[in-house]
Design a protein around this motif. Structure first.
Motif, PDB file in Angstrom:
ATOM      1  N   ALA A 146      58.938  64.708  11.442  1.00 24.60           N
ATOM      2  CA  ALA A 146      59.435  65.384  10.242  1.00 24.60           C
ATOM      3  C   ALA A 146      59.424  64.369   9.110  1.00 24.60           C
ATOM      4  CB  ALA A 146      60.842  65.943  10.470  1.00 24.60           C
ATOM      5  N   GLY A 147      58.440  64.461   8.213  1.00 24.95           N
ATOM      6  CA  GLY A 147      58.353  63.492   7.137  1.00 24.95           C
ATOM      7  C   GLY A 147      56.912  63.086   6.915  1.00 24.95           C
ATOM      8  N   THR A 148      56.724  62.184   5.997  1.00 27.84           N
ATOM      9  CA  THR A 148      55.375  61.770   5.614  1.00 27.84           C
ATOM     10  C   THR A 148      55.249  60.249   5.637  1.00 27.84           C
ATOM     11  OG1 THR A 148      56.024  61.811   3.283  1.00 27.84           O
ATOM     12  CG2 THR A 148      54.988  63.797   4.174  1.00 27.84           C
ATOM     13  N   SER A 149      55.738  59.635   6.692  1.00 24.53           N
ATOM     14  CA  SER A 149      55.707  58.173   6.779  1.00 24.53           C
ATOM     15  C   SER A 149      54.284  57.641   6.972  1.00 24.53           C
ATOM     16  CB  SER A 149      56.574  57.695   7.950  1.00 24.53           C
ATOM     17  OG  SER A 149      55.983  58.065   9.175  1.00 24.53           O
ATOM     18  N   GLY A 150      53.383  58.496   7.434  1.00 25.32           N
ATOM     19  CA  GLY A 150      52.033  58.043   7.726  1.00 25.32           C
ATOM     20  C   GLY A 150      51.898  57.397   9.083  1.00 25.32           C
ATOM     21  N   ARG A 151      53.008  57.135   9.769  1.00 26.61           N
ATOM     22  CA  ARG A 151      52.973  56.527  11.109  1.00 26.61           C
ATOM     23  C   ARG A 151      52.944  57.649  12.146  1.00 26.61           C
ATOM     24  NH1 ARG A 151      55.055  51.703  13.507  1.00 26.61           N
ATOM     25  NH2 ARG A 151      55.842  51.023  11.481  1.00 26.61           N
ATOM     26  N   PRO A 152      51.883  57.790  12.920  1.00 26.84           N
ATOM     27  CA  PRO A 152      51.854  58.852  13.933  1.00 26.84           C
ATOM     28  C   PRO A 152      52.847  58.551  15.052  1.00 26.84           C
ATOM     29  CG  PRO A 152      49.943  57.431  14.174  1.00 26.84           C
ATOM     30  CD  PRO A 152      50.656  56.979  12.923  1.00 26.84           C
ATOM     31  N   LEU A 153      53.698  59.504  15.355  1.00 27.68           N
ATOM     32  CA  LEU A 153      54.637  59.341  16.450  1.00 27.68           C
ATOM     33  C   LEU A 153      54.000  59.836  17.739  1.00 27.68           C
ATOM     34  CD1 LEU A 153      58.013  60.486  14.831  1.00 27.68           C
ATOM     35  CD2 LEU A 153      57.258  58.158  15.335  1.00 27.68           C
ATOM     36  N   GLU A 154      54.201  59.074  18.814  1.00 30.39           N
ATOM     37  CA  GLU A 154      53.617  59.395  20.108  1.00 30.39           C
ATOM     38  C   GLU A 154      54.712  59.693  21.117  1.00 30.39           C
ATOM     39  OE1 GLU A 154      49.641  56.562  19.868  1.00 30.39           O
ATOM     40  OE2 GLU A 154      51.397  55.867  20.994  1.00 30.39           O
ATOM     41  N   VAL A 155      54.376  60.481  22.111  1.00 27.94           N
ATOM     42  CA  VAL A 155      55.264  60.678  23.247  1.00 27.94           C
ATOM     43  C   VAL A 155      54.699  59.896  24.425  1.00 27.94           C
ATOM     44  CG1 VAL A 155      54.134  62.841  23.975  1.00 27.94           C
ATOM     45  CG2 VAL A 155      56.481  62.350  24.700  1.00 27.94           C
ATOM     46  N   TRP A 156      55.581  59.149  25.081  1.00 31.12           N
ATOM     47  CA  TRP A 156      55.251  58.405  26.286  1.00 31.12           C
ATOM     48  C   TRP A 156      56.108  58.952  27.423  1.00 31.12           C
ATOM     49  CZ3 TRP A 156      52.626  53.330  26.715  1.00 31.12           C
ATOM     50  CH2 TRP A 156      51.862  53.043  25.581  1.00 31.12           C
ATOM     51  N   ALA A 157      55.624  58.802  28.657  1.00 39.66           N
ATOM     52  CA  ALA A 157      56.369  59.300  29.818  1.00 39.66           C
ATOM     53  C   ALA A 157      56.196  58.339  30.980  1.00 39.66           C
ATOM     54  CB  ALA A 157      55.890  60.694  30.209  1.00 39.66           C
TER      55      ALA A 157
END
Length: 304
Positions: free
Chosen positions: A261-272
């Motif tokens: 949610a936002g425009t930081s430009g940093r892609p958030l990833e999910v790890w498991a």
């Protein structure tokens, strides 16, 4: 039950190889076939063949290897045992397996009981799905995990602490929406961790209320606390007392949706379970009683 043992020789950055002779001797004494497959694909193929023969499968490795075999066990209705020889061993830690060393875990083939454990399942935006035994996460800890996976000169909790210190210099809270069974939390967050078990990163009790047989996932969201406070309070995660800190939100449910949610430009990833799944948005869900696991008599799991 007849057993096949799968040994990941690179687990624990070489520790498994140091125990290999002793492990093979213990397995040989019990008539257990030992296989040393190549890579994750080879591990899955060996586990699948074992379950199709009607064997139980003993996995000797870390949480990534355990999760890979657990996924195959869930698909085949097979029973697995865990001999923890990796860097973190958080699934085994939650169940009290091999607390004095991996050779103790082999004895569970004679003394253990079978219990049904939940598994988590994470699906990223690009459709990649991964089963996990321990914790799925996004944000600061995912970035630390990404860096740590490329390091070969440290291991376990010390490695993760180094990754934390390194990531602190480059990371800041990111906009995140977390929906748990349809109830939403949104704001800037350092991280969100979705726990099937209590532990990740080699003993950090990120979701201290999690159980592996309650059909639910526990969620820890650490909001935009100041950097200095984040550093000062972070050690509380080892004792599981961080939920009492202002800015920490704990949630619980069966389905968790994570969205940037936002425009930081940093892609958030999910790890498991320490492995990358993909980018957000992601859906994380629990699969109750998905896998049968050999556990100690006093293990904190009653699922059947």
């Amino acid at each position: 039950m007849r057993w096949t043992a799968i040994v990941n020789p690179v687990a624990g950055r070489g520790r498994t190889n140091r125990w290999r002779v002793g492990l093979e001797a213990e397995f040989g004494r019990r008539g257990v076939t030992v296989e040393v497959p190549d890579g994750v694909g080879g591990t899955r193929r060996a586990a699948r063949a074992g379950f199709e023969r009607g064997d139980g499968v003993v996995v000797c490795g870390g949480d990534g290897t355990v999760a890979a075999v657990a996924a195959v066990a869930a698909e085949h209705g097979g029973t697995m045992a865990v001999v923890p020889t990796g860097a973190g061993n958080d699934f085994a830690r939650h169940l009290g397996i091999g607390s004095r060393g991996p050779l103790d875990a082999v004895a569970l083939l004679e003394t253990g009981r079978v219990a049904a454990c939940d598994l988590g399942r994470a699906t990223s935006h690009d459709g990649v799905t991964a089963w996990f035994t321990t914790v799925a996460n996004t944000g600061f800890d995912a970035e630390a995990n990404r860096w740590a996976n490329g390091v070969r000169w440290a291991t376990g909790t010390p490695l993760y602490l180094l990754a934390v210190l390194r990531t602190l210099g480059t990371y800041s809270p990111q906009g995140l929406a977390v929906r748990v069974d349809g109830v939403e939390w949104a704001g800037a967050a350092w991280l969100a961790a979705v726990g099937n078990t209590r532990y990740y990163a080699g003993g950090m009790m990120i979701t201290p209320g999690a159980e592996v047989d309650d059909g639910l996932l526990d969620v820890c969201v650490i909001g935009p606390v100041p950097r200095a406070e984040f550093v000062a309070r972070f050690p509380r995660v080892f004792r599981g007392t961080h939920p009492r800190v202002d800015g920490v939100v704990m949630l619980r449910g069966a389905v968790v949706e994570l969205e940037a949610a936002g425009t930081s430009g940093r892609p958030l990833e999910v790890w498991a379970a320490g492995e990358r799944v993909g980018v957000l948005p992601a859906r994380v869900e629990v699969v109750p009683g998905a896998v049968r696991v050999l556990v100690p008599a006093g293990a904190p799991v009653t699922g059947r």
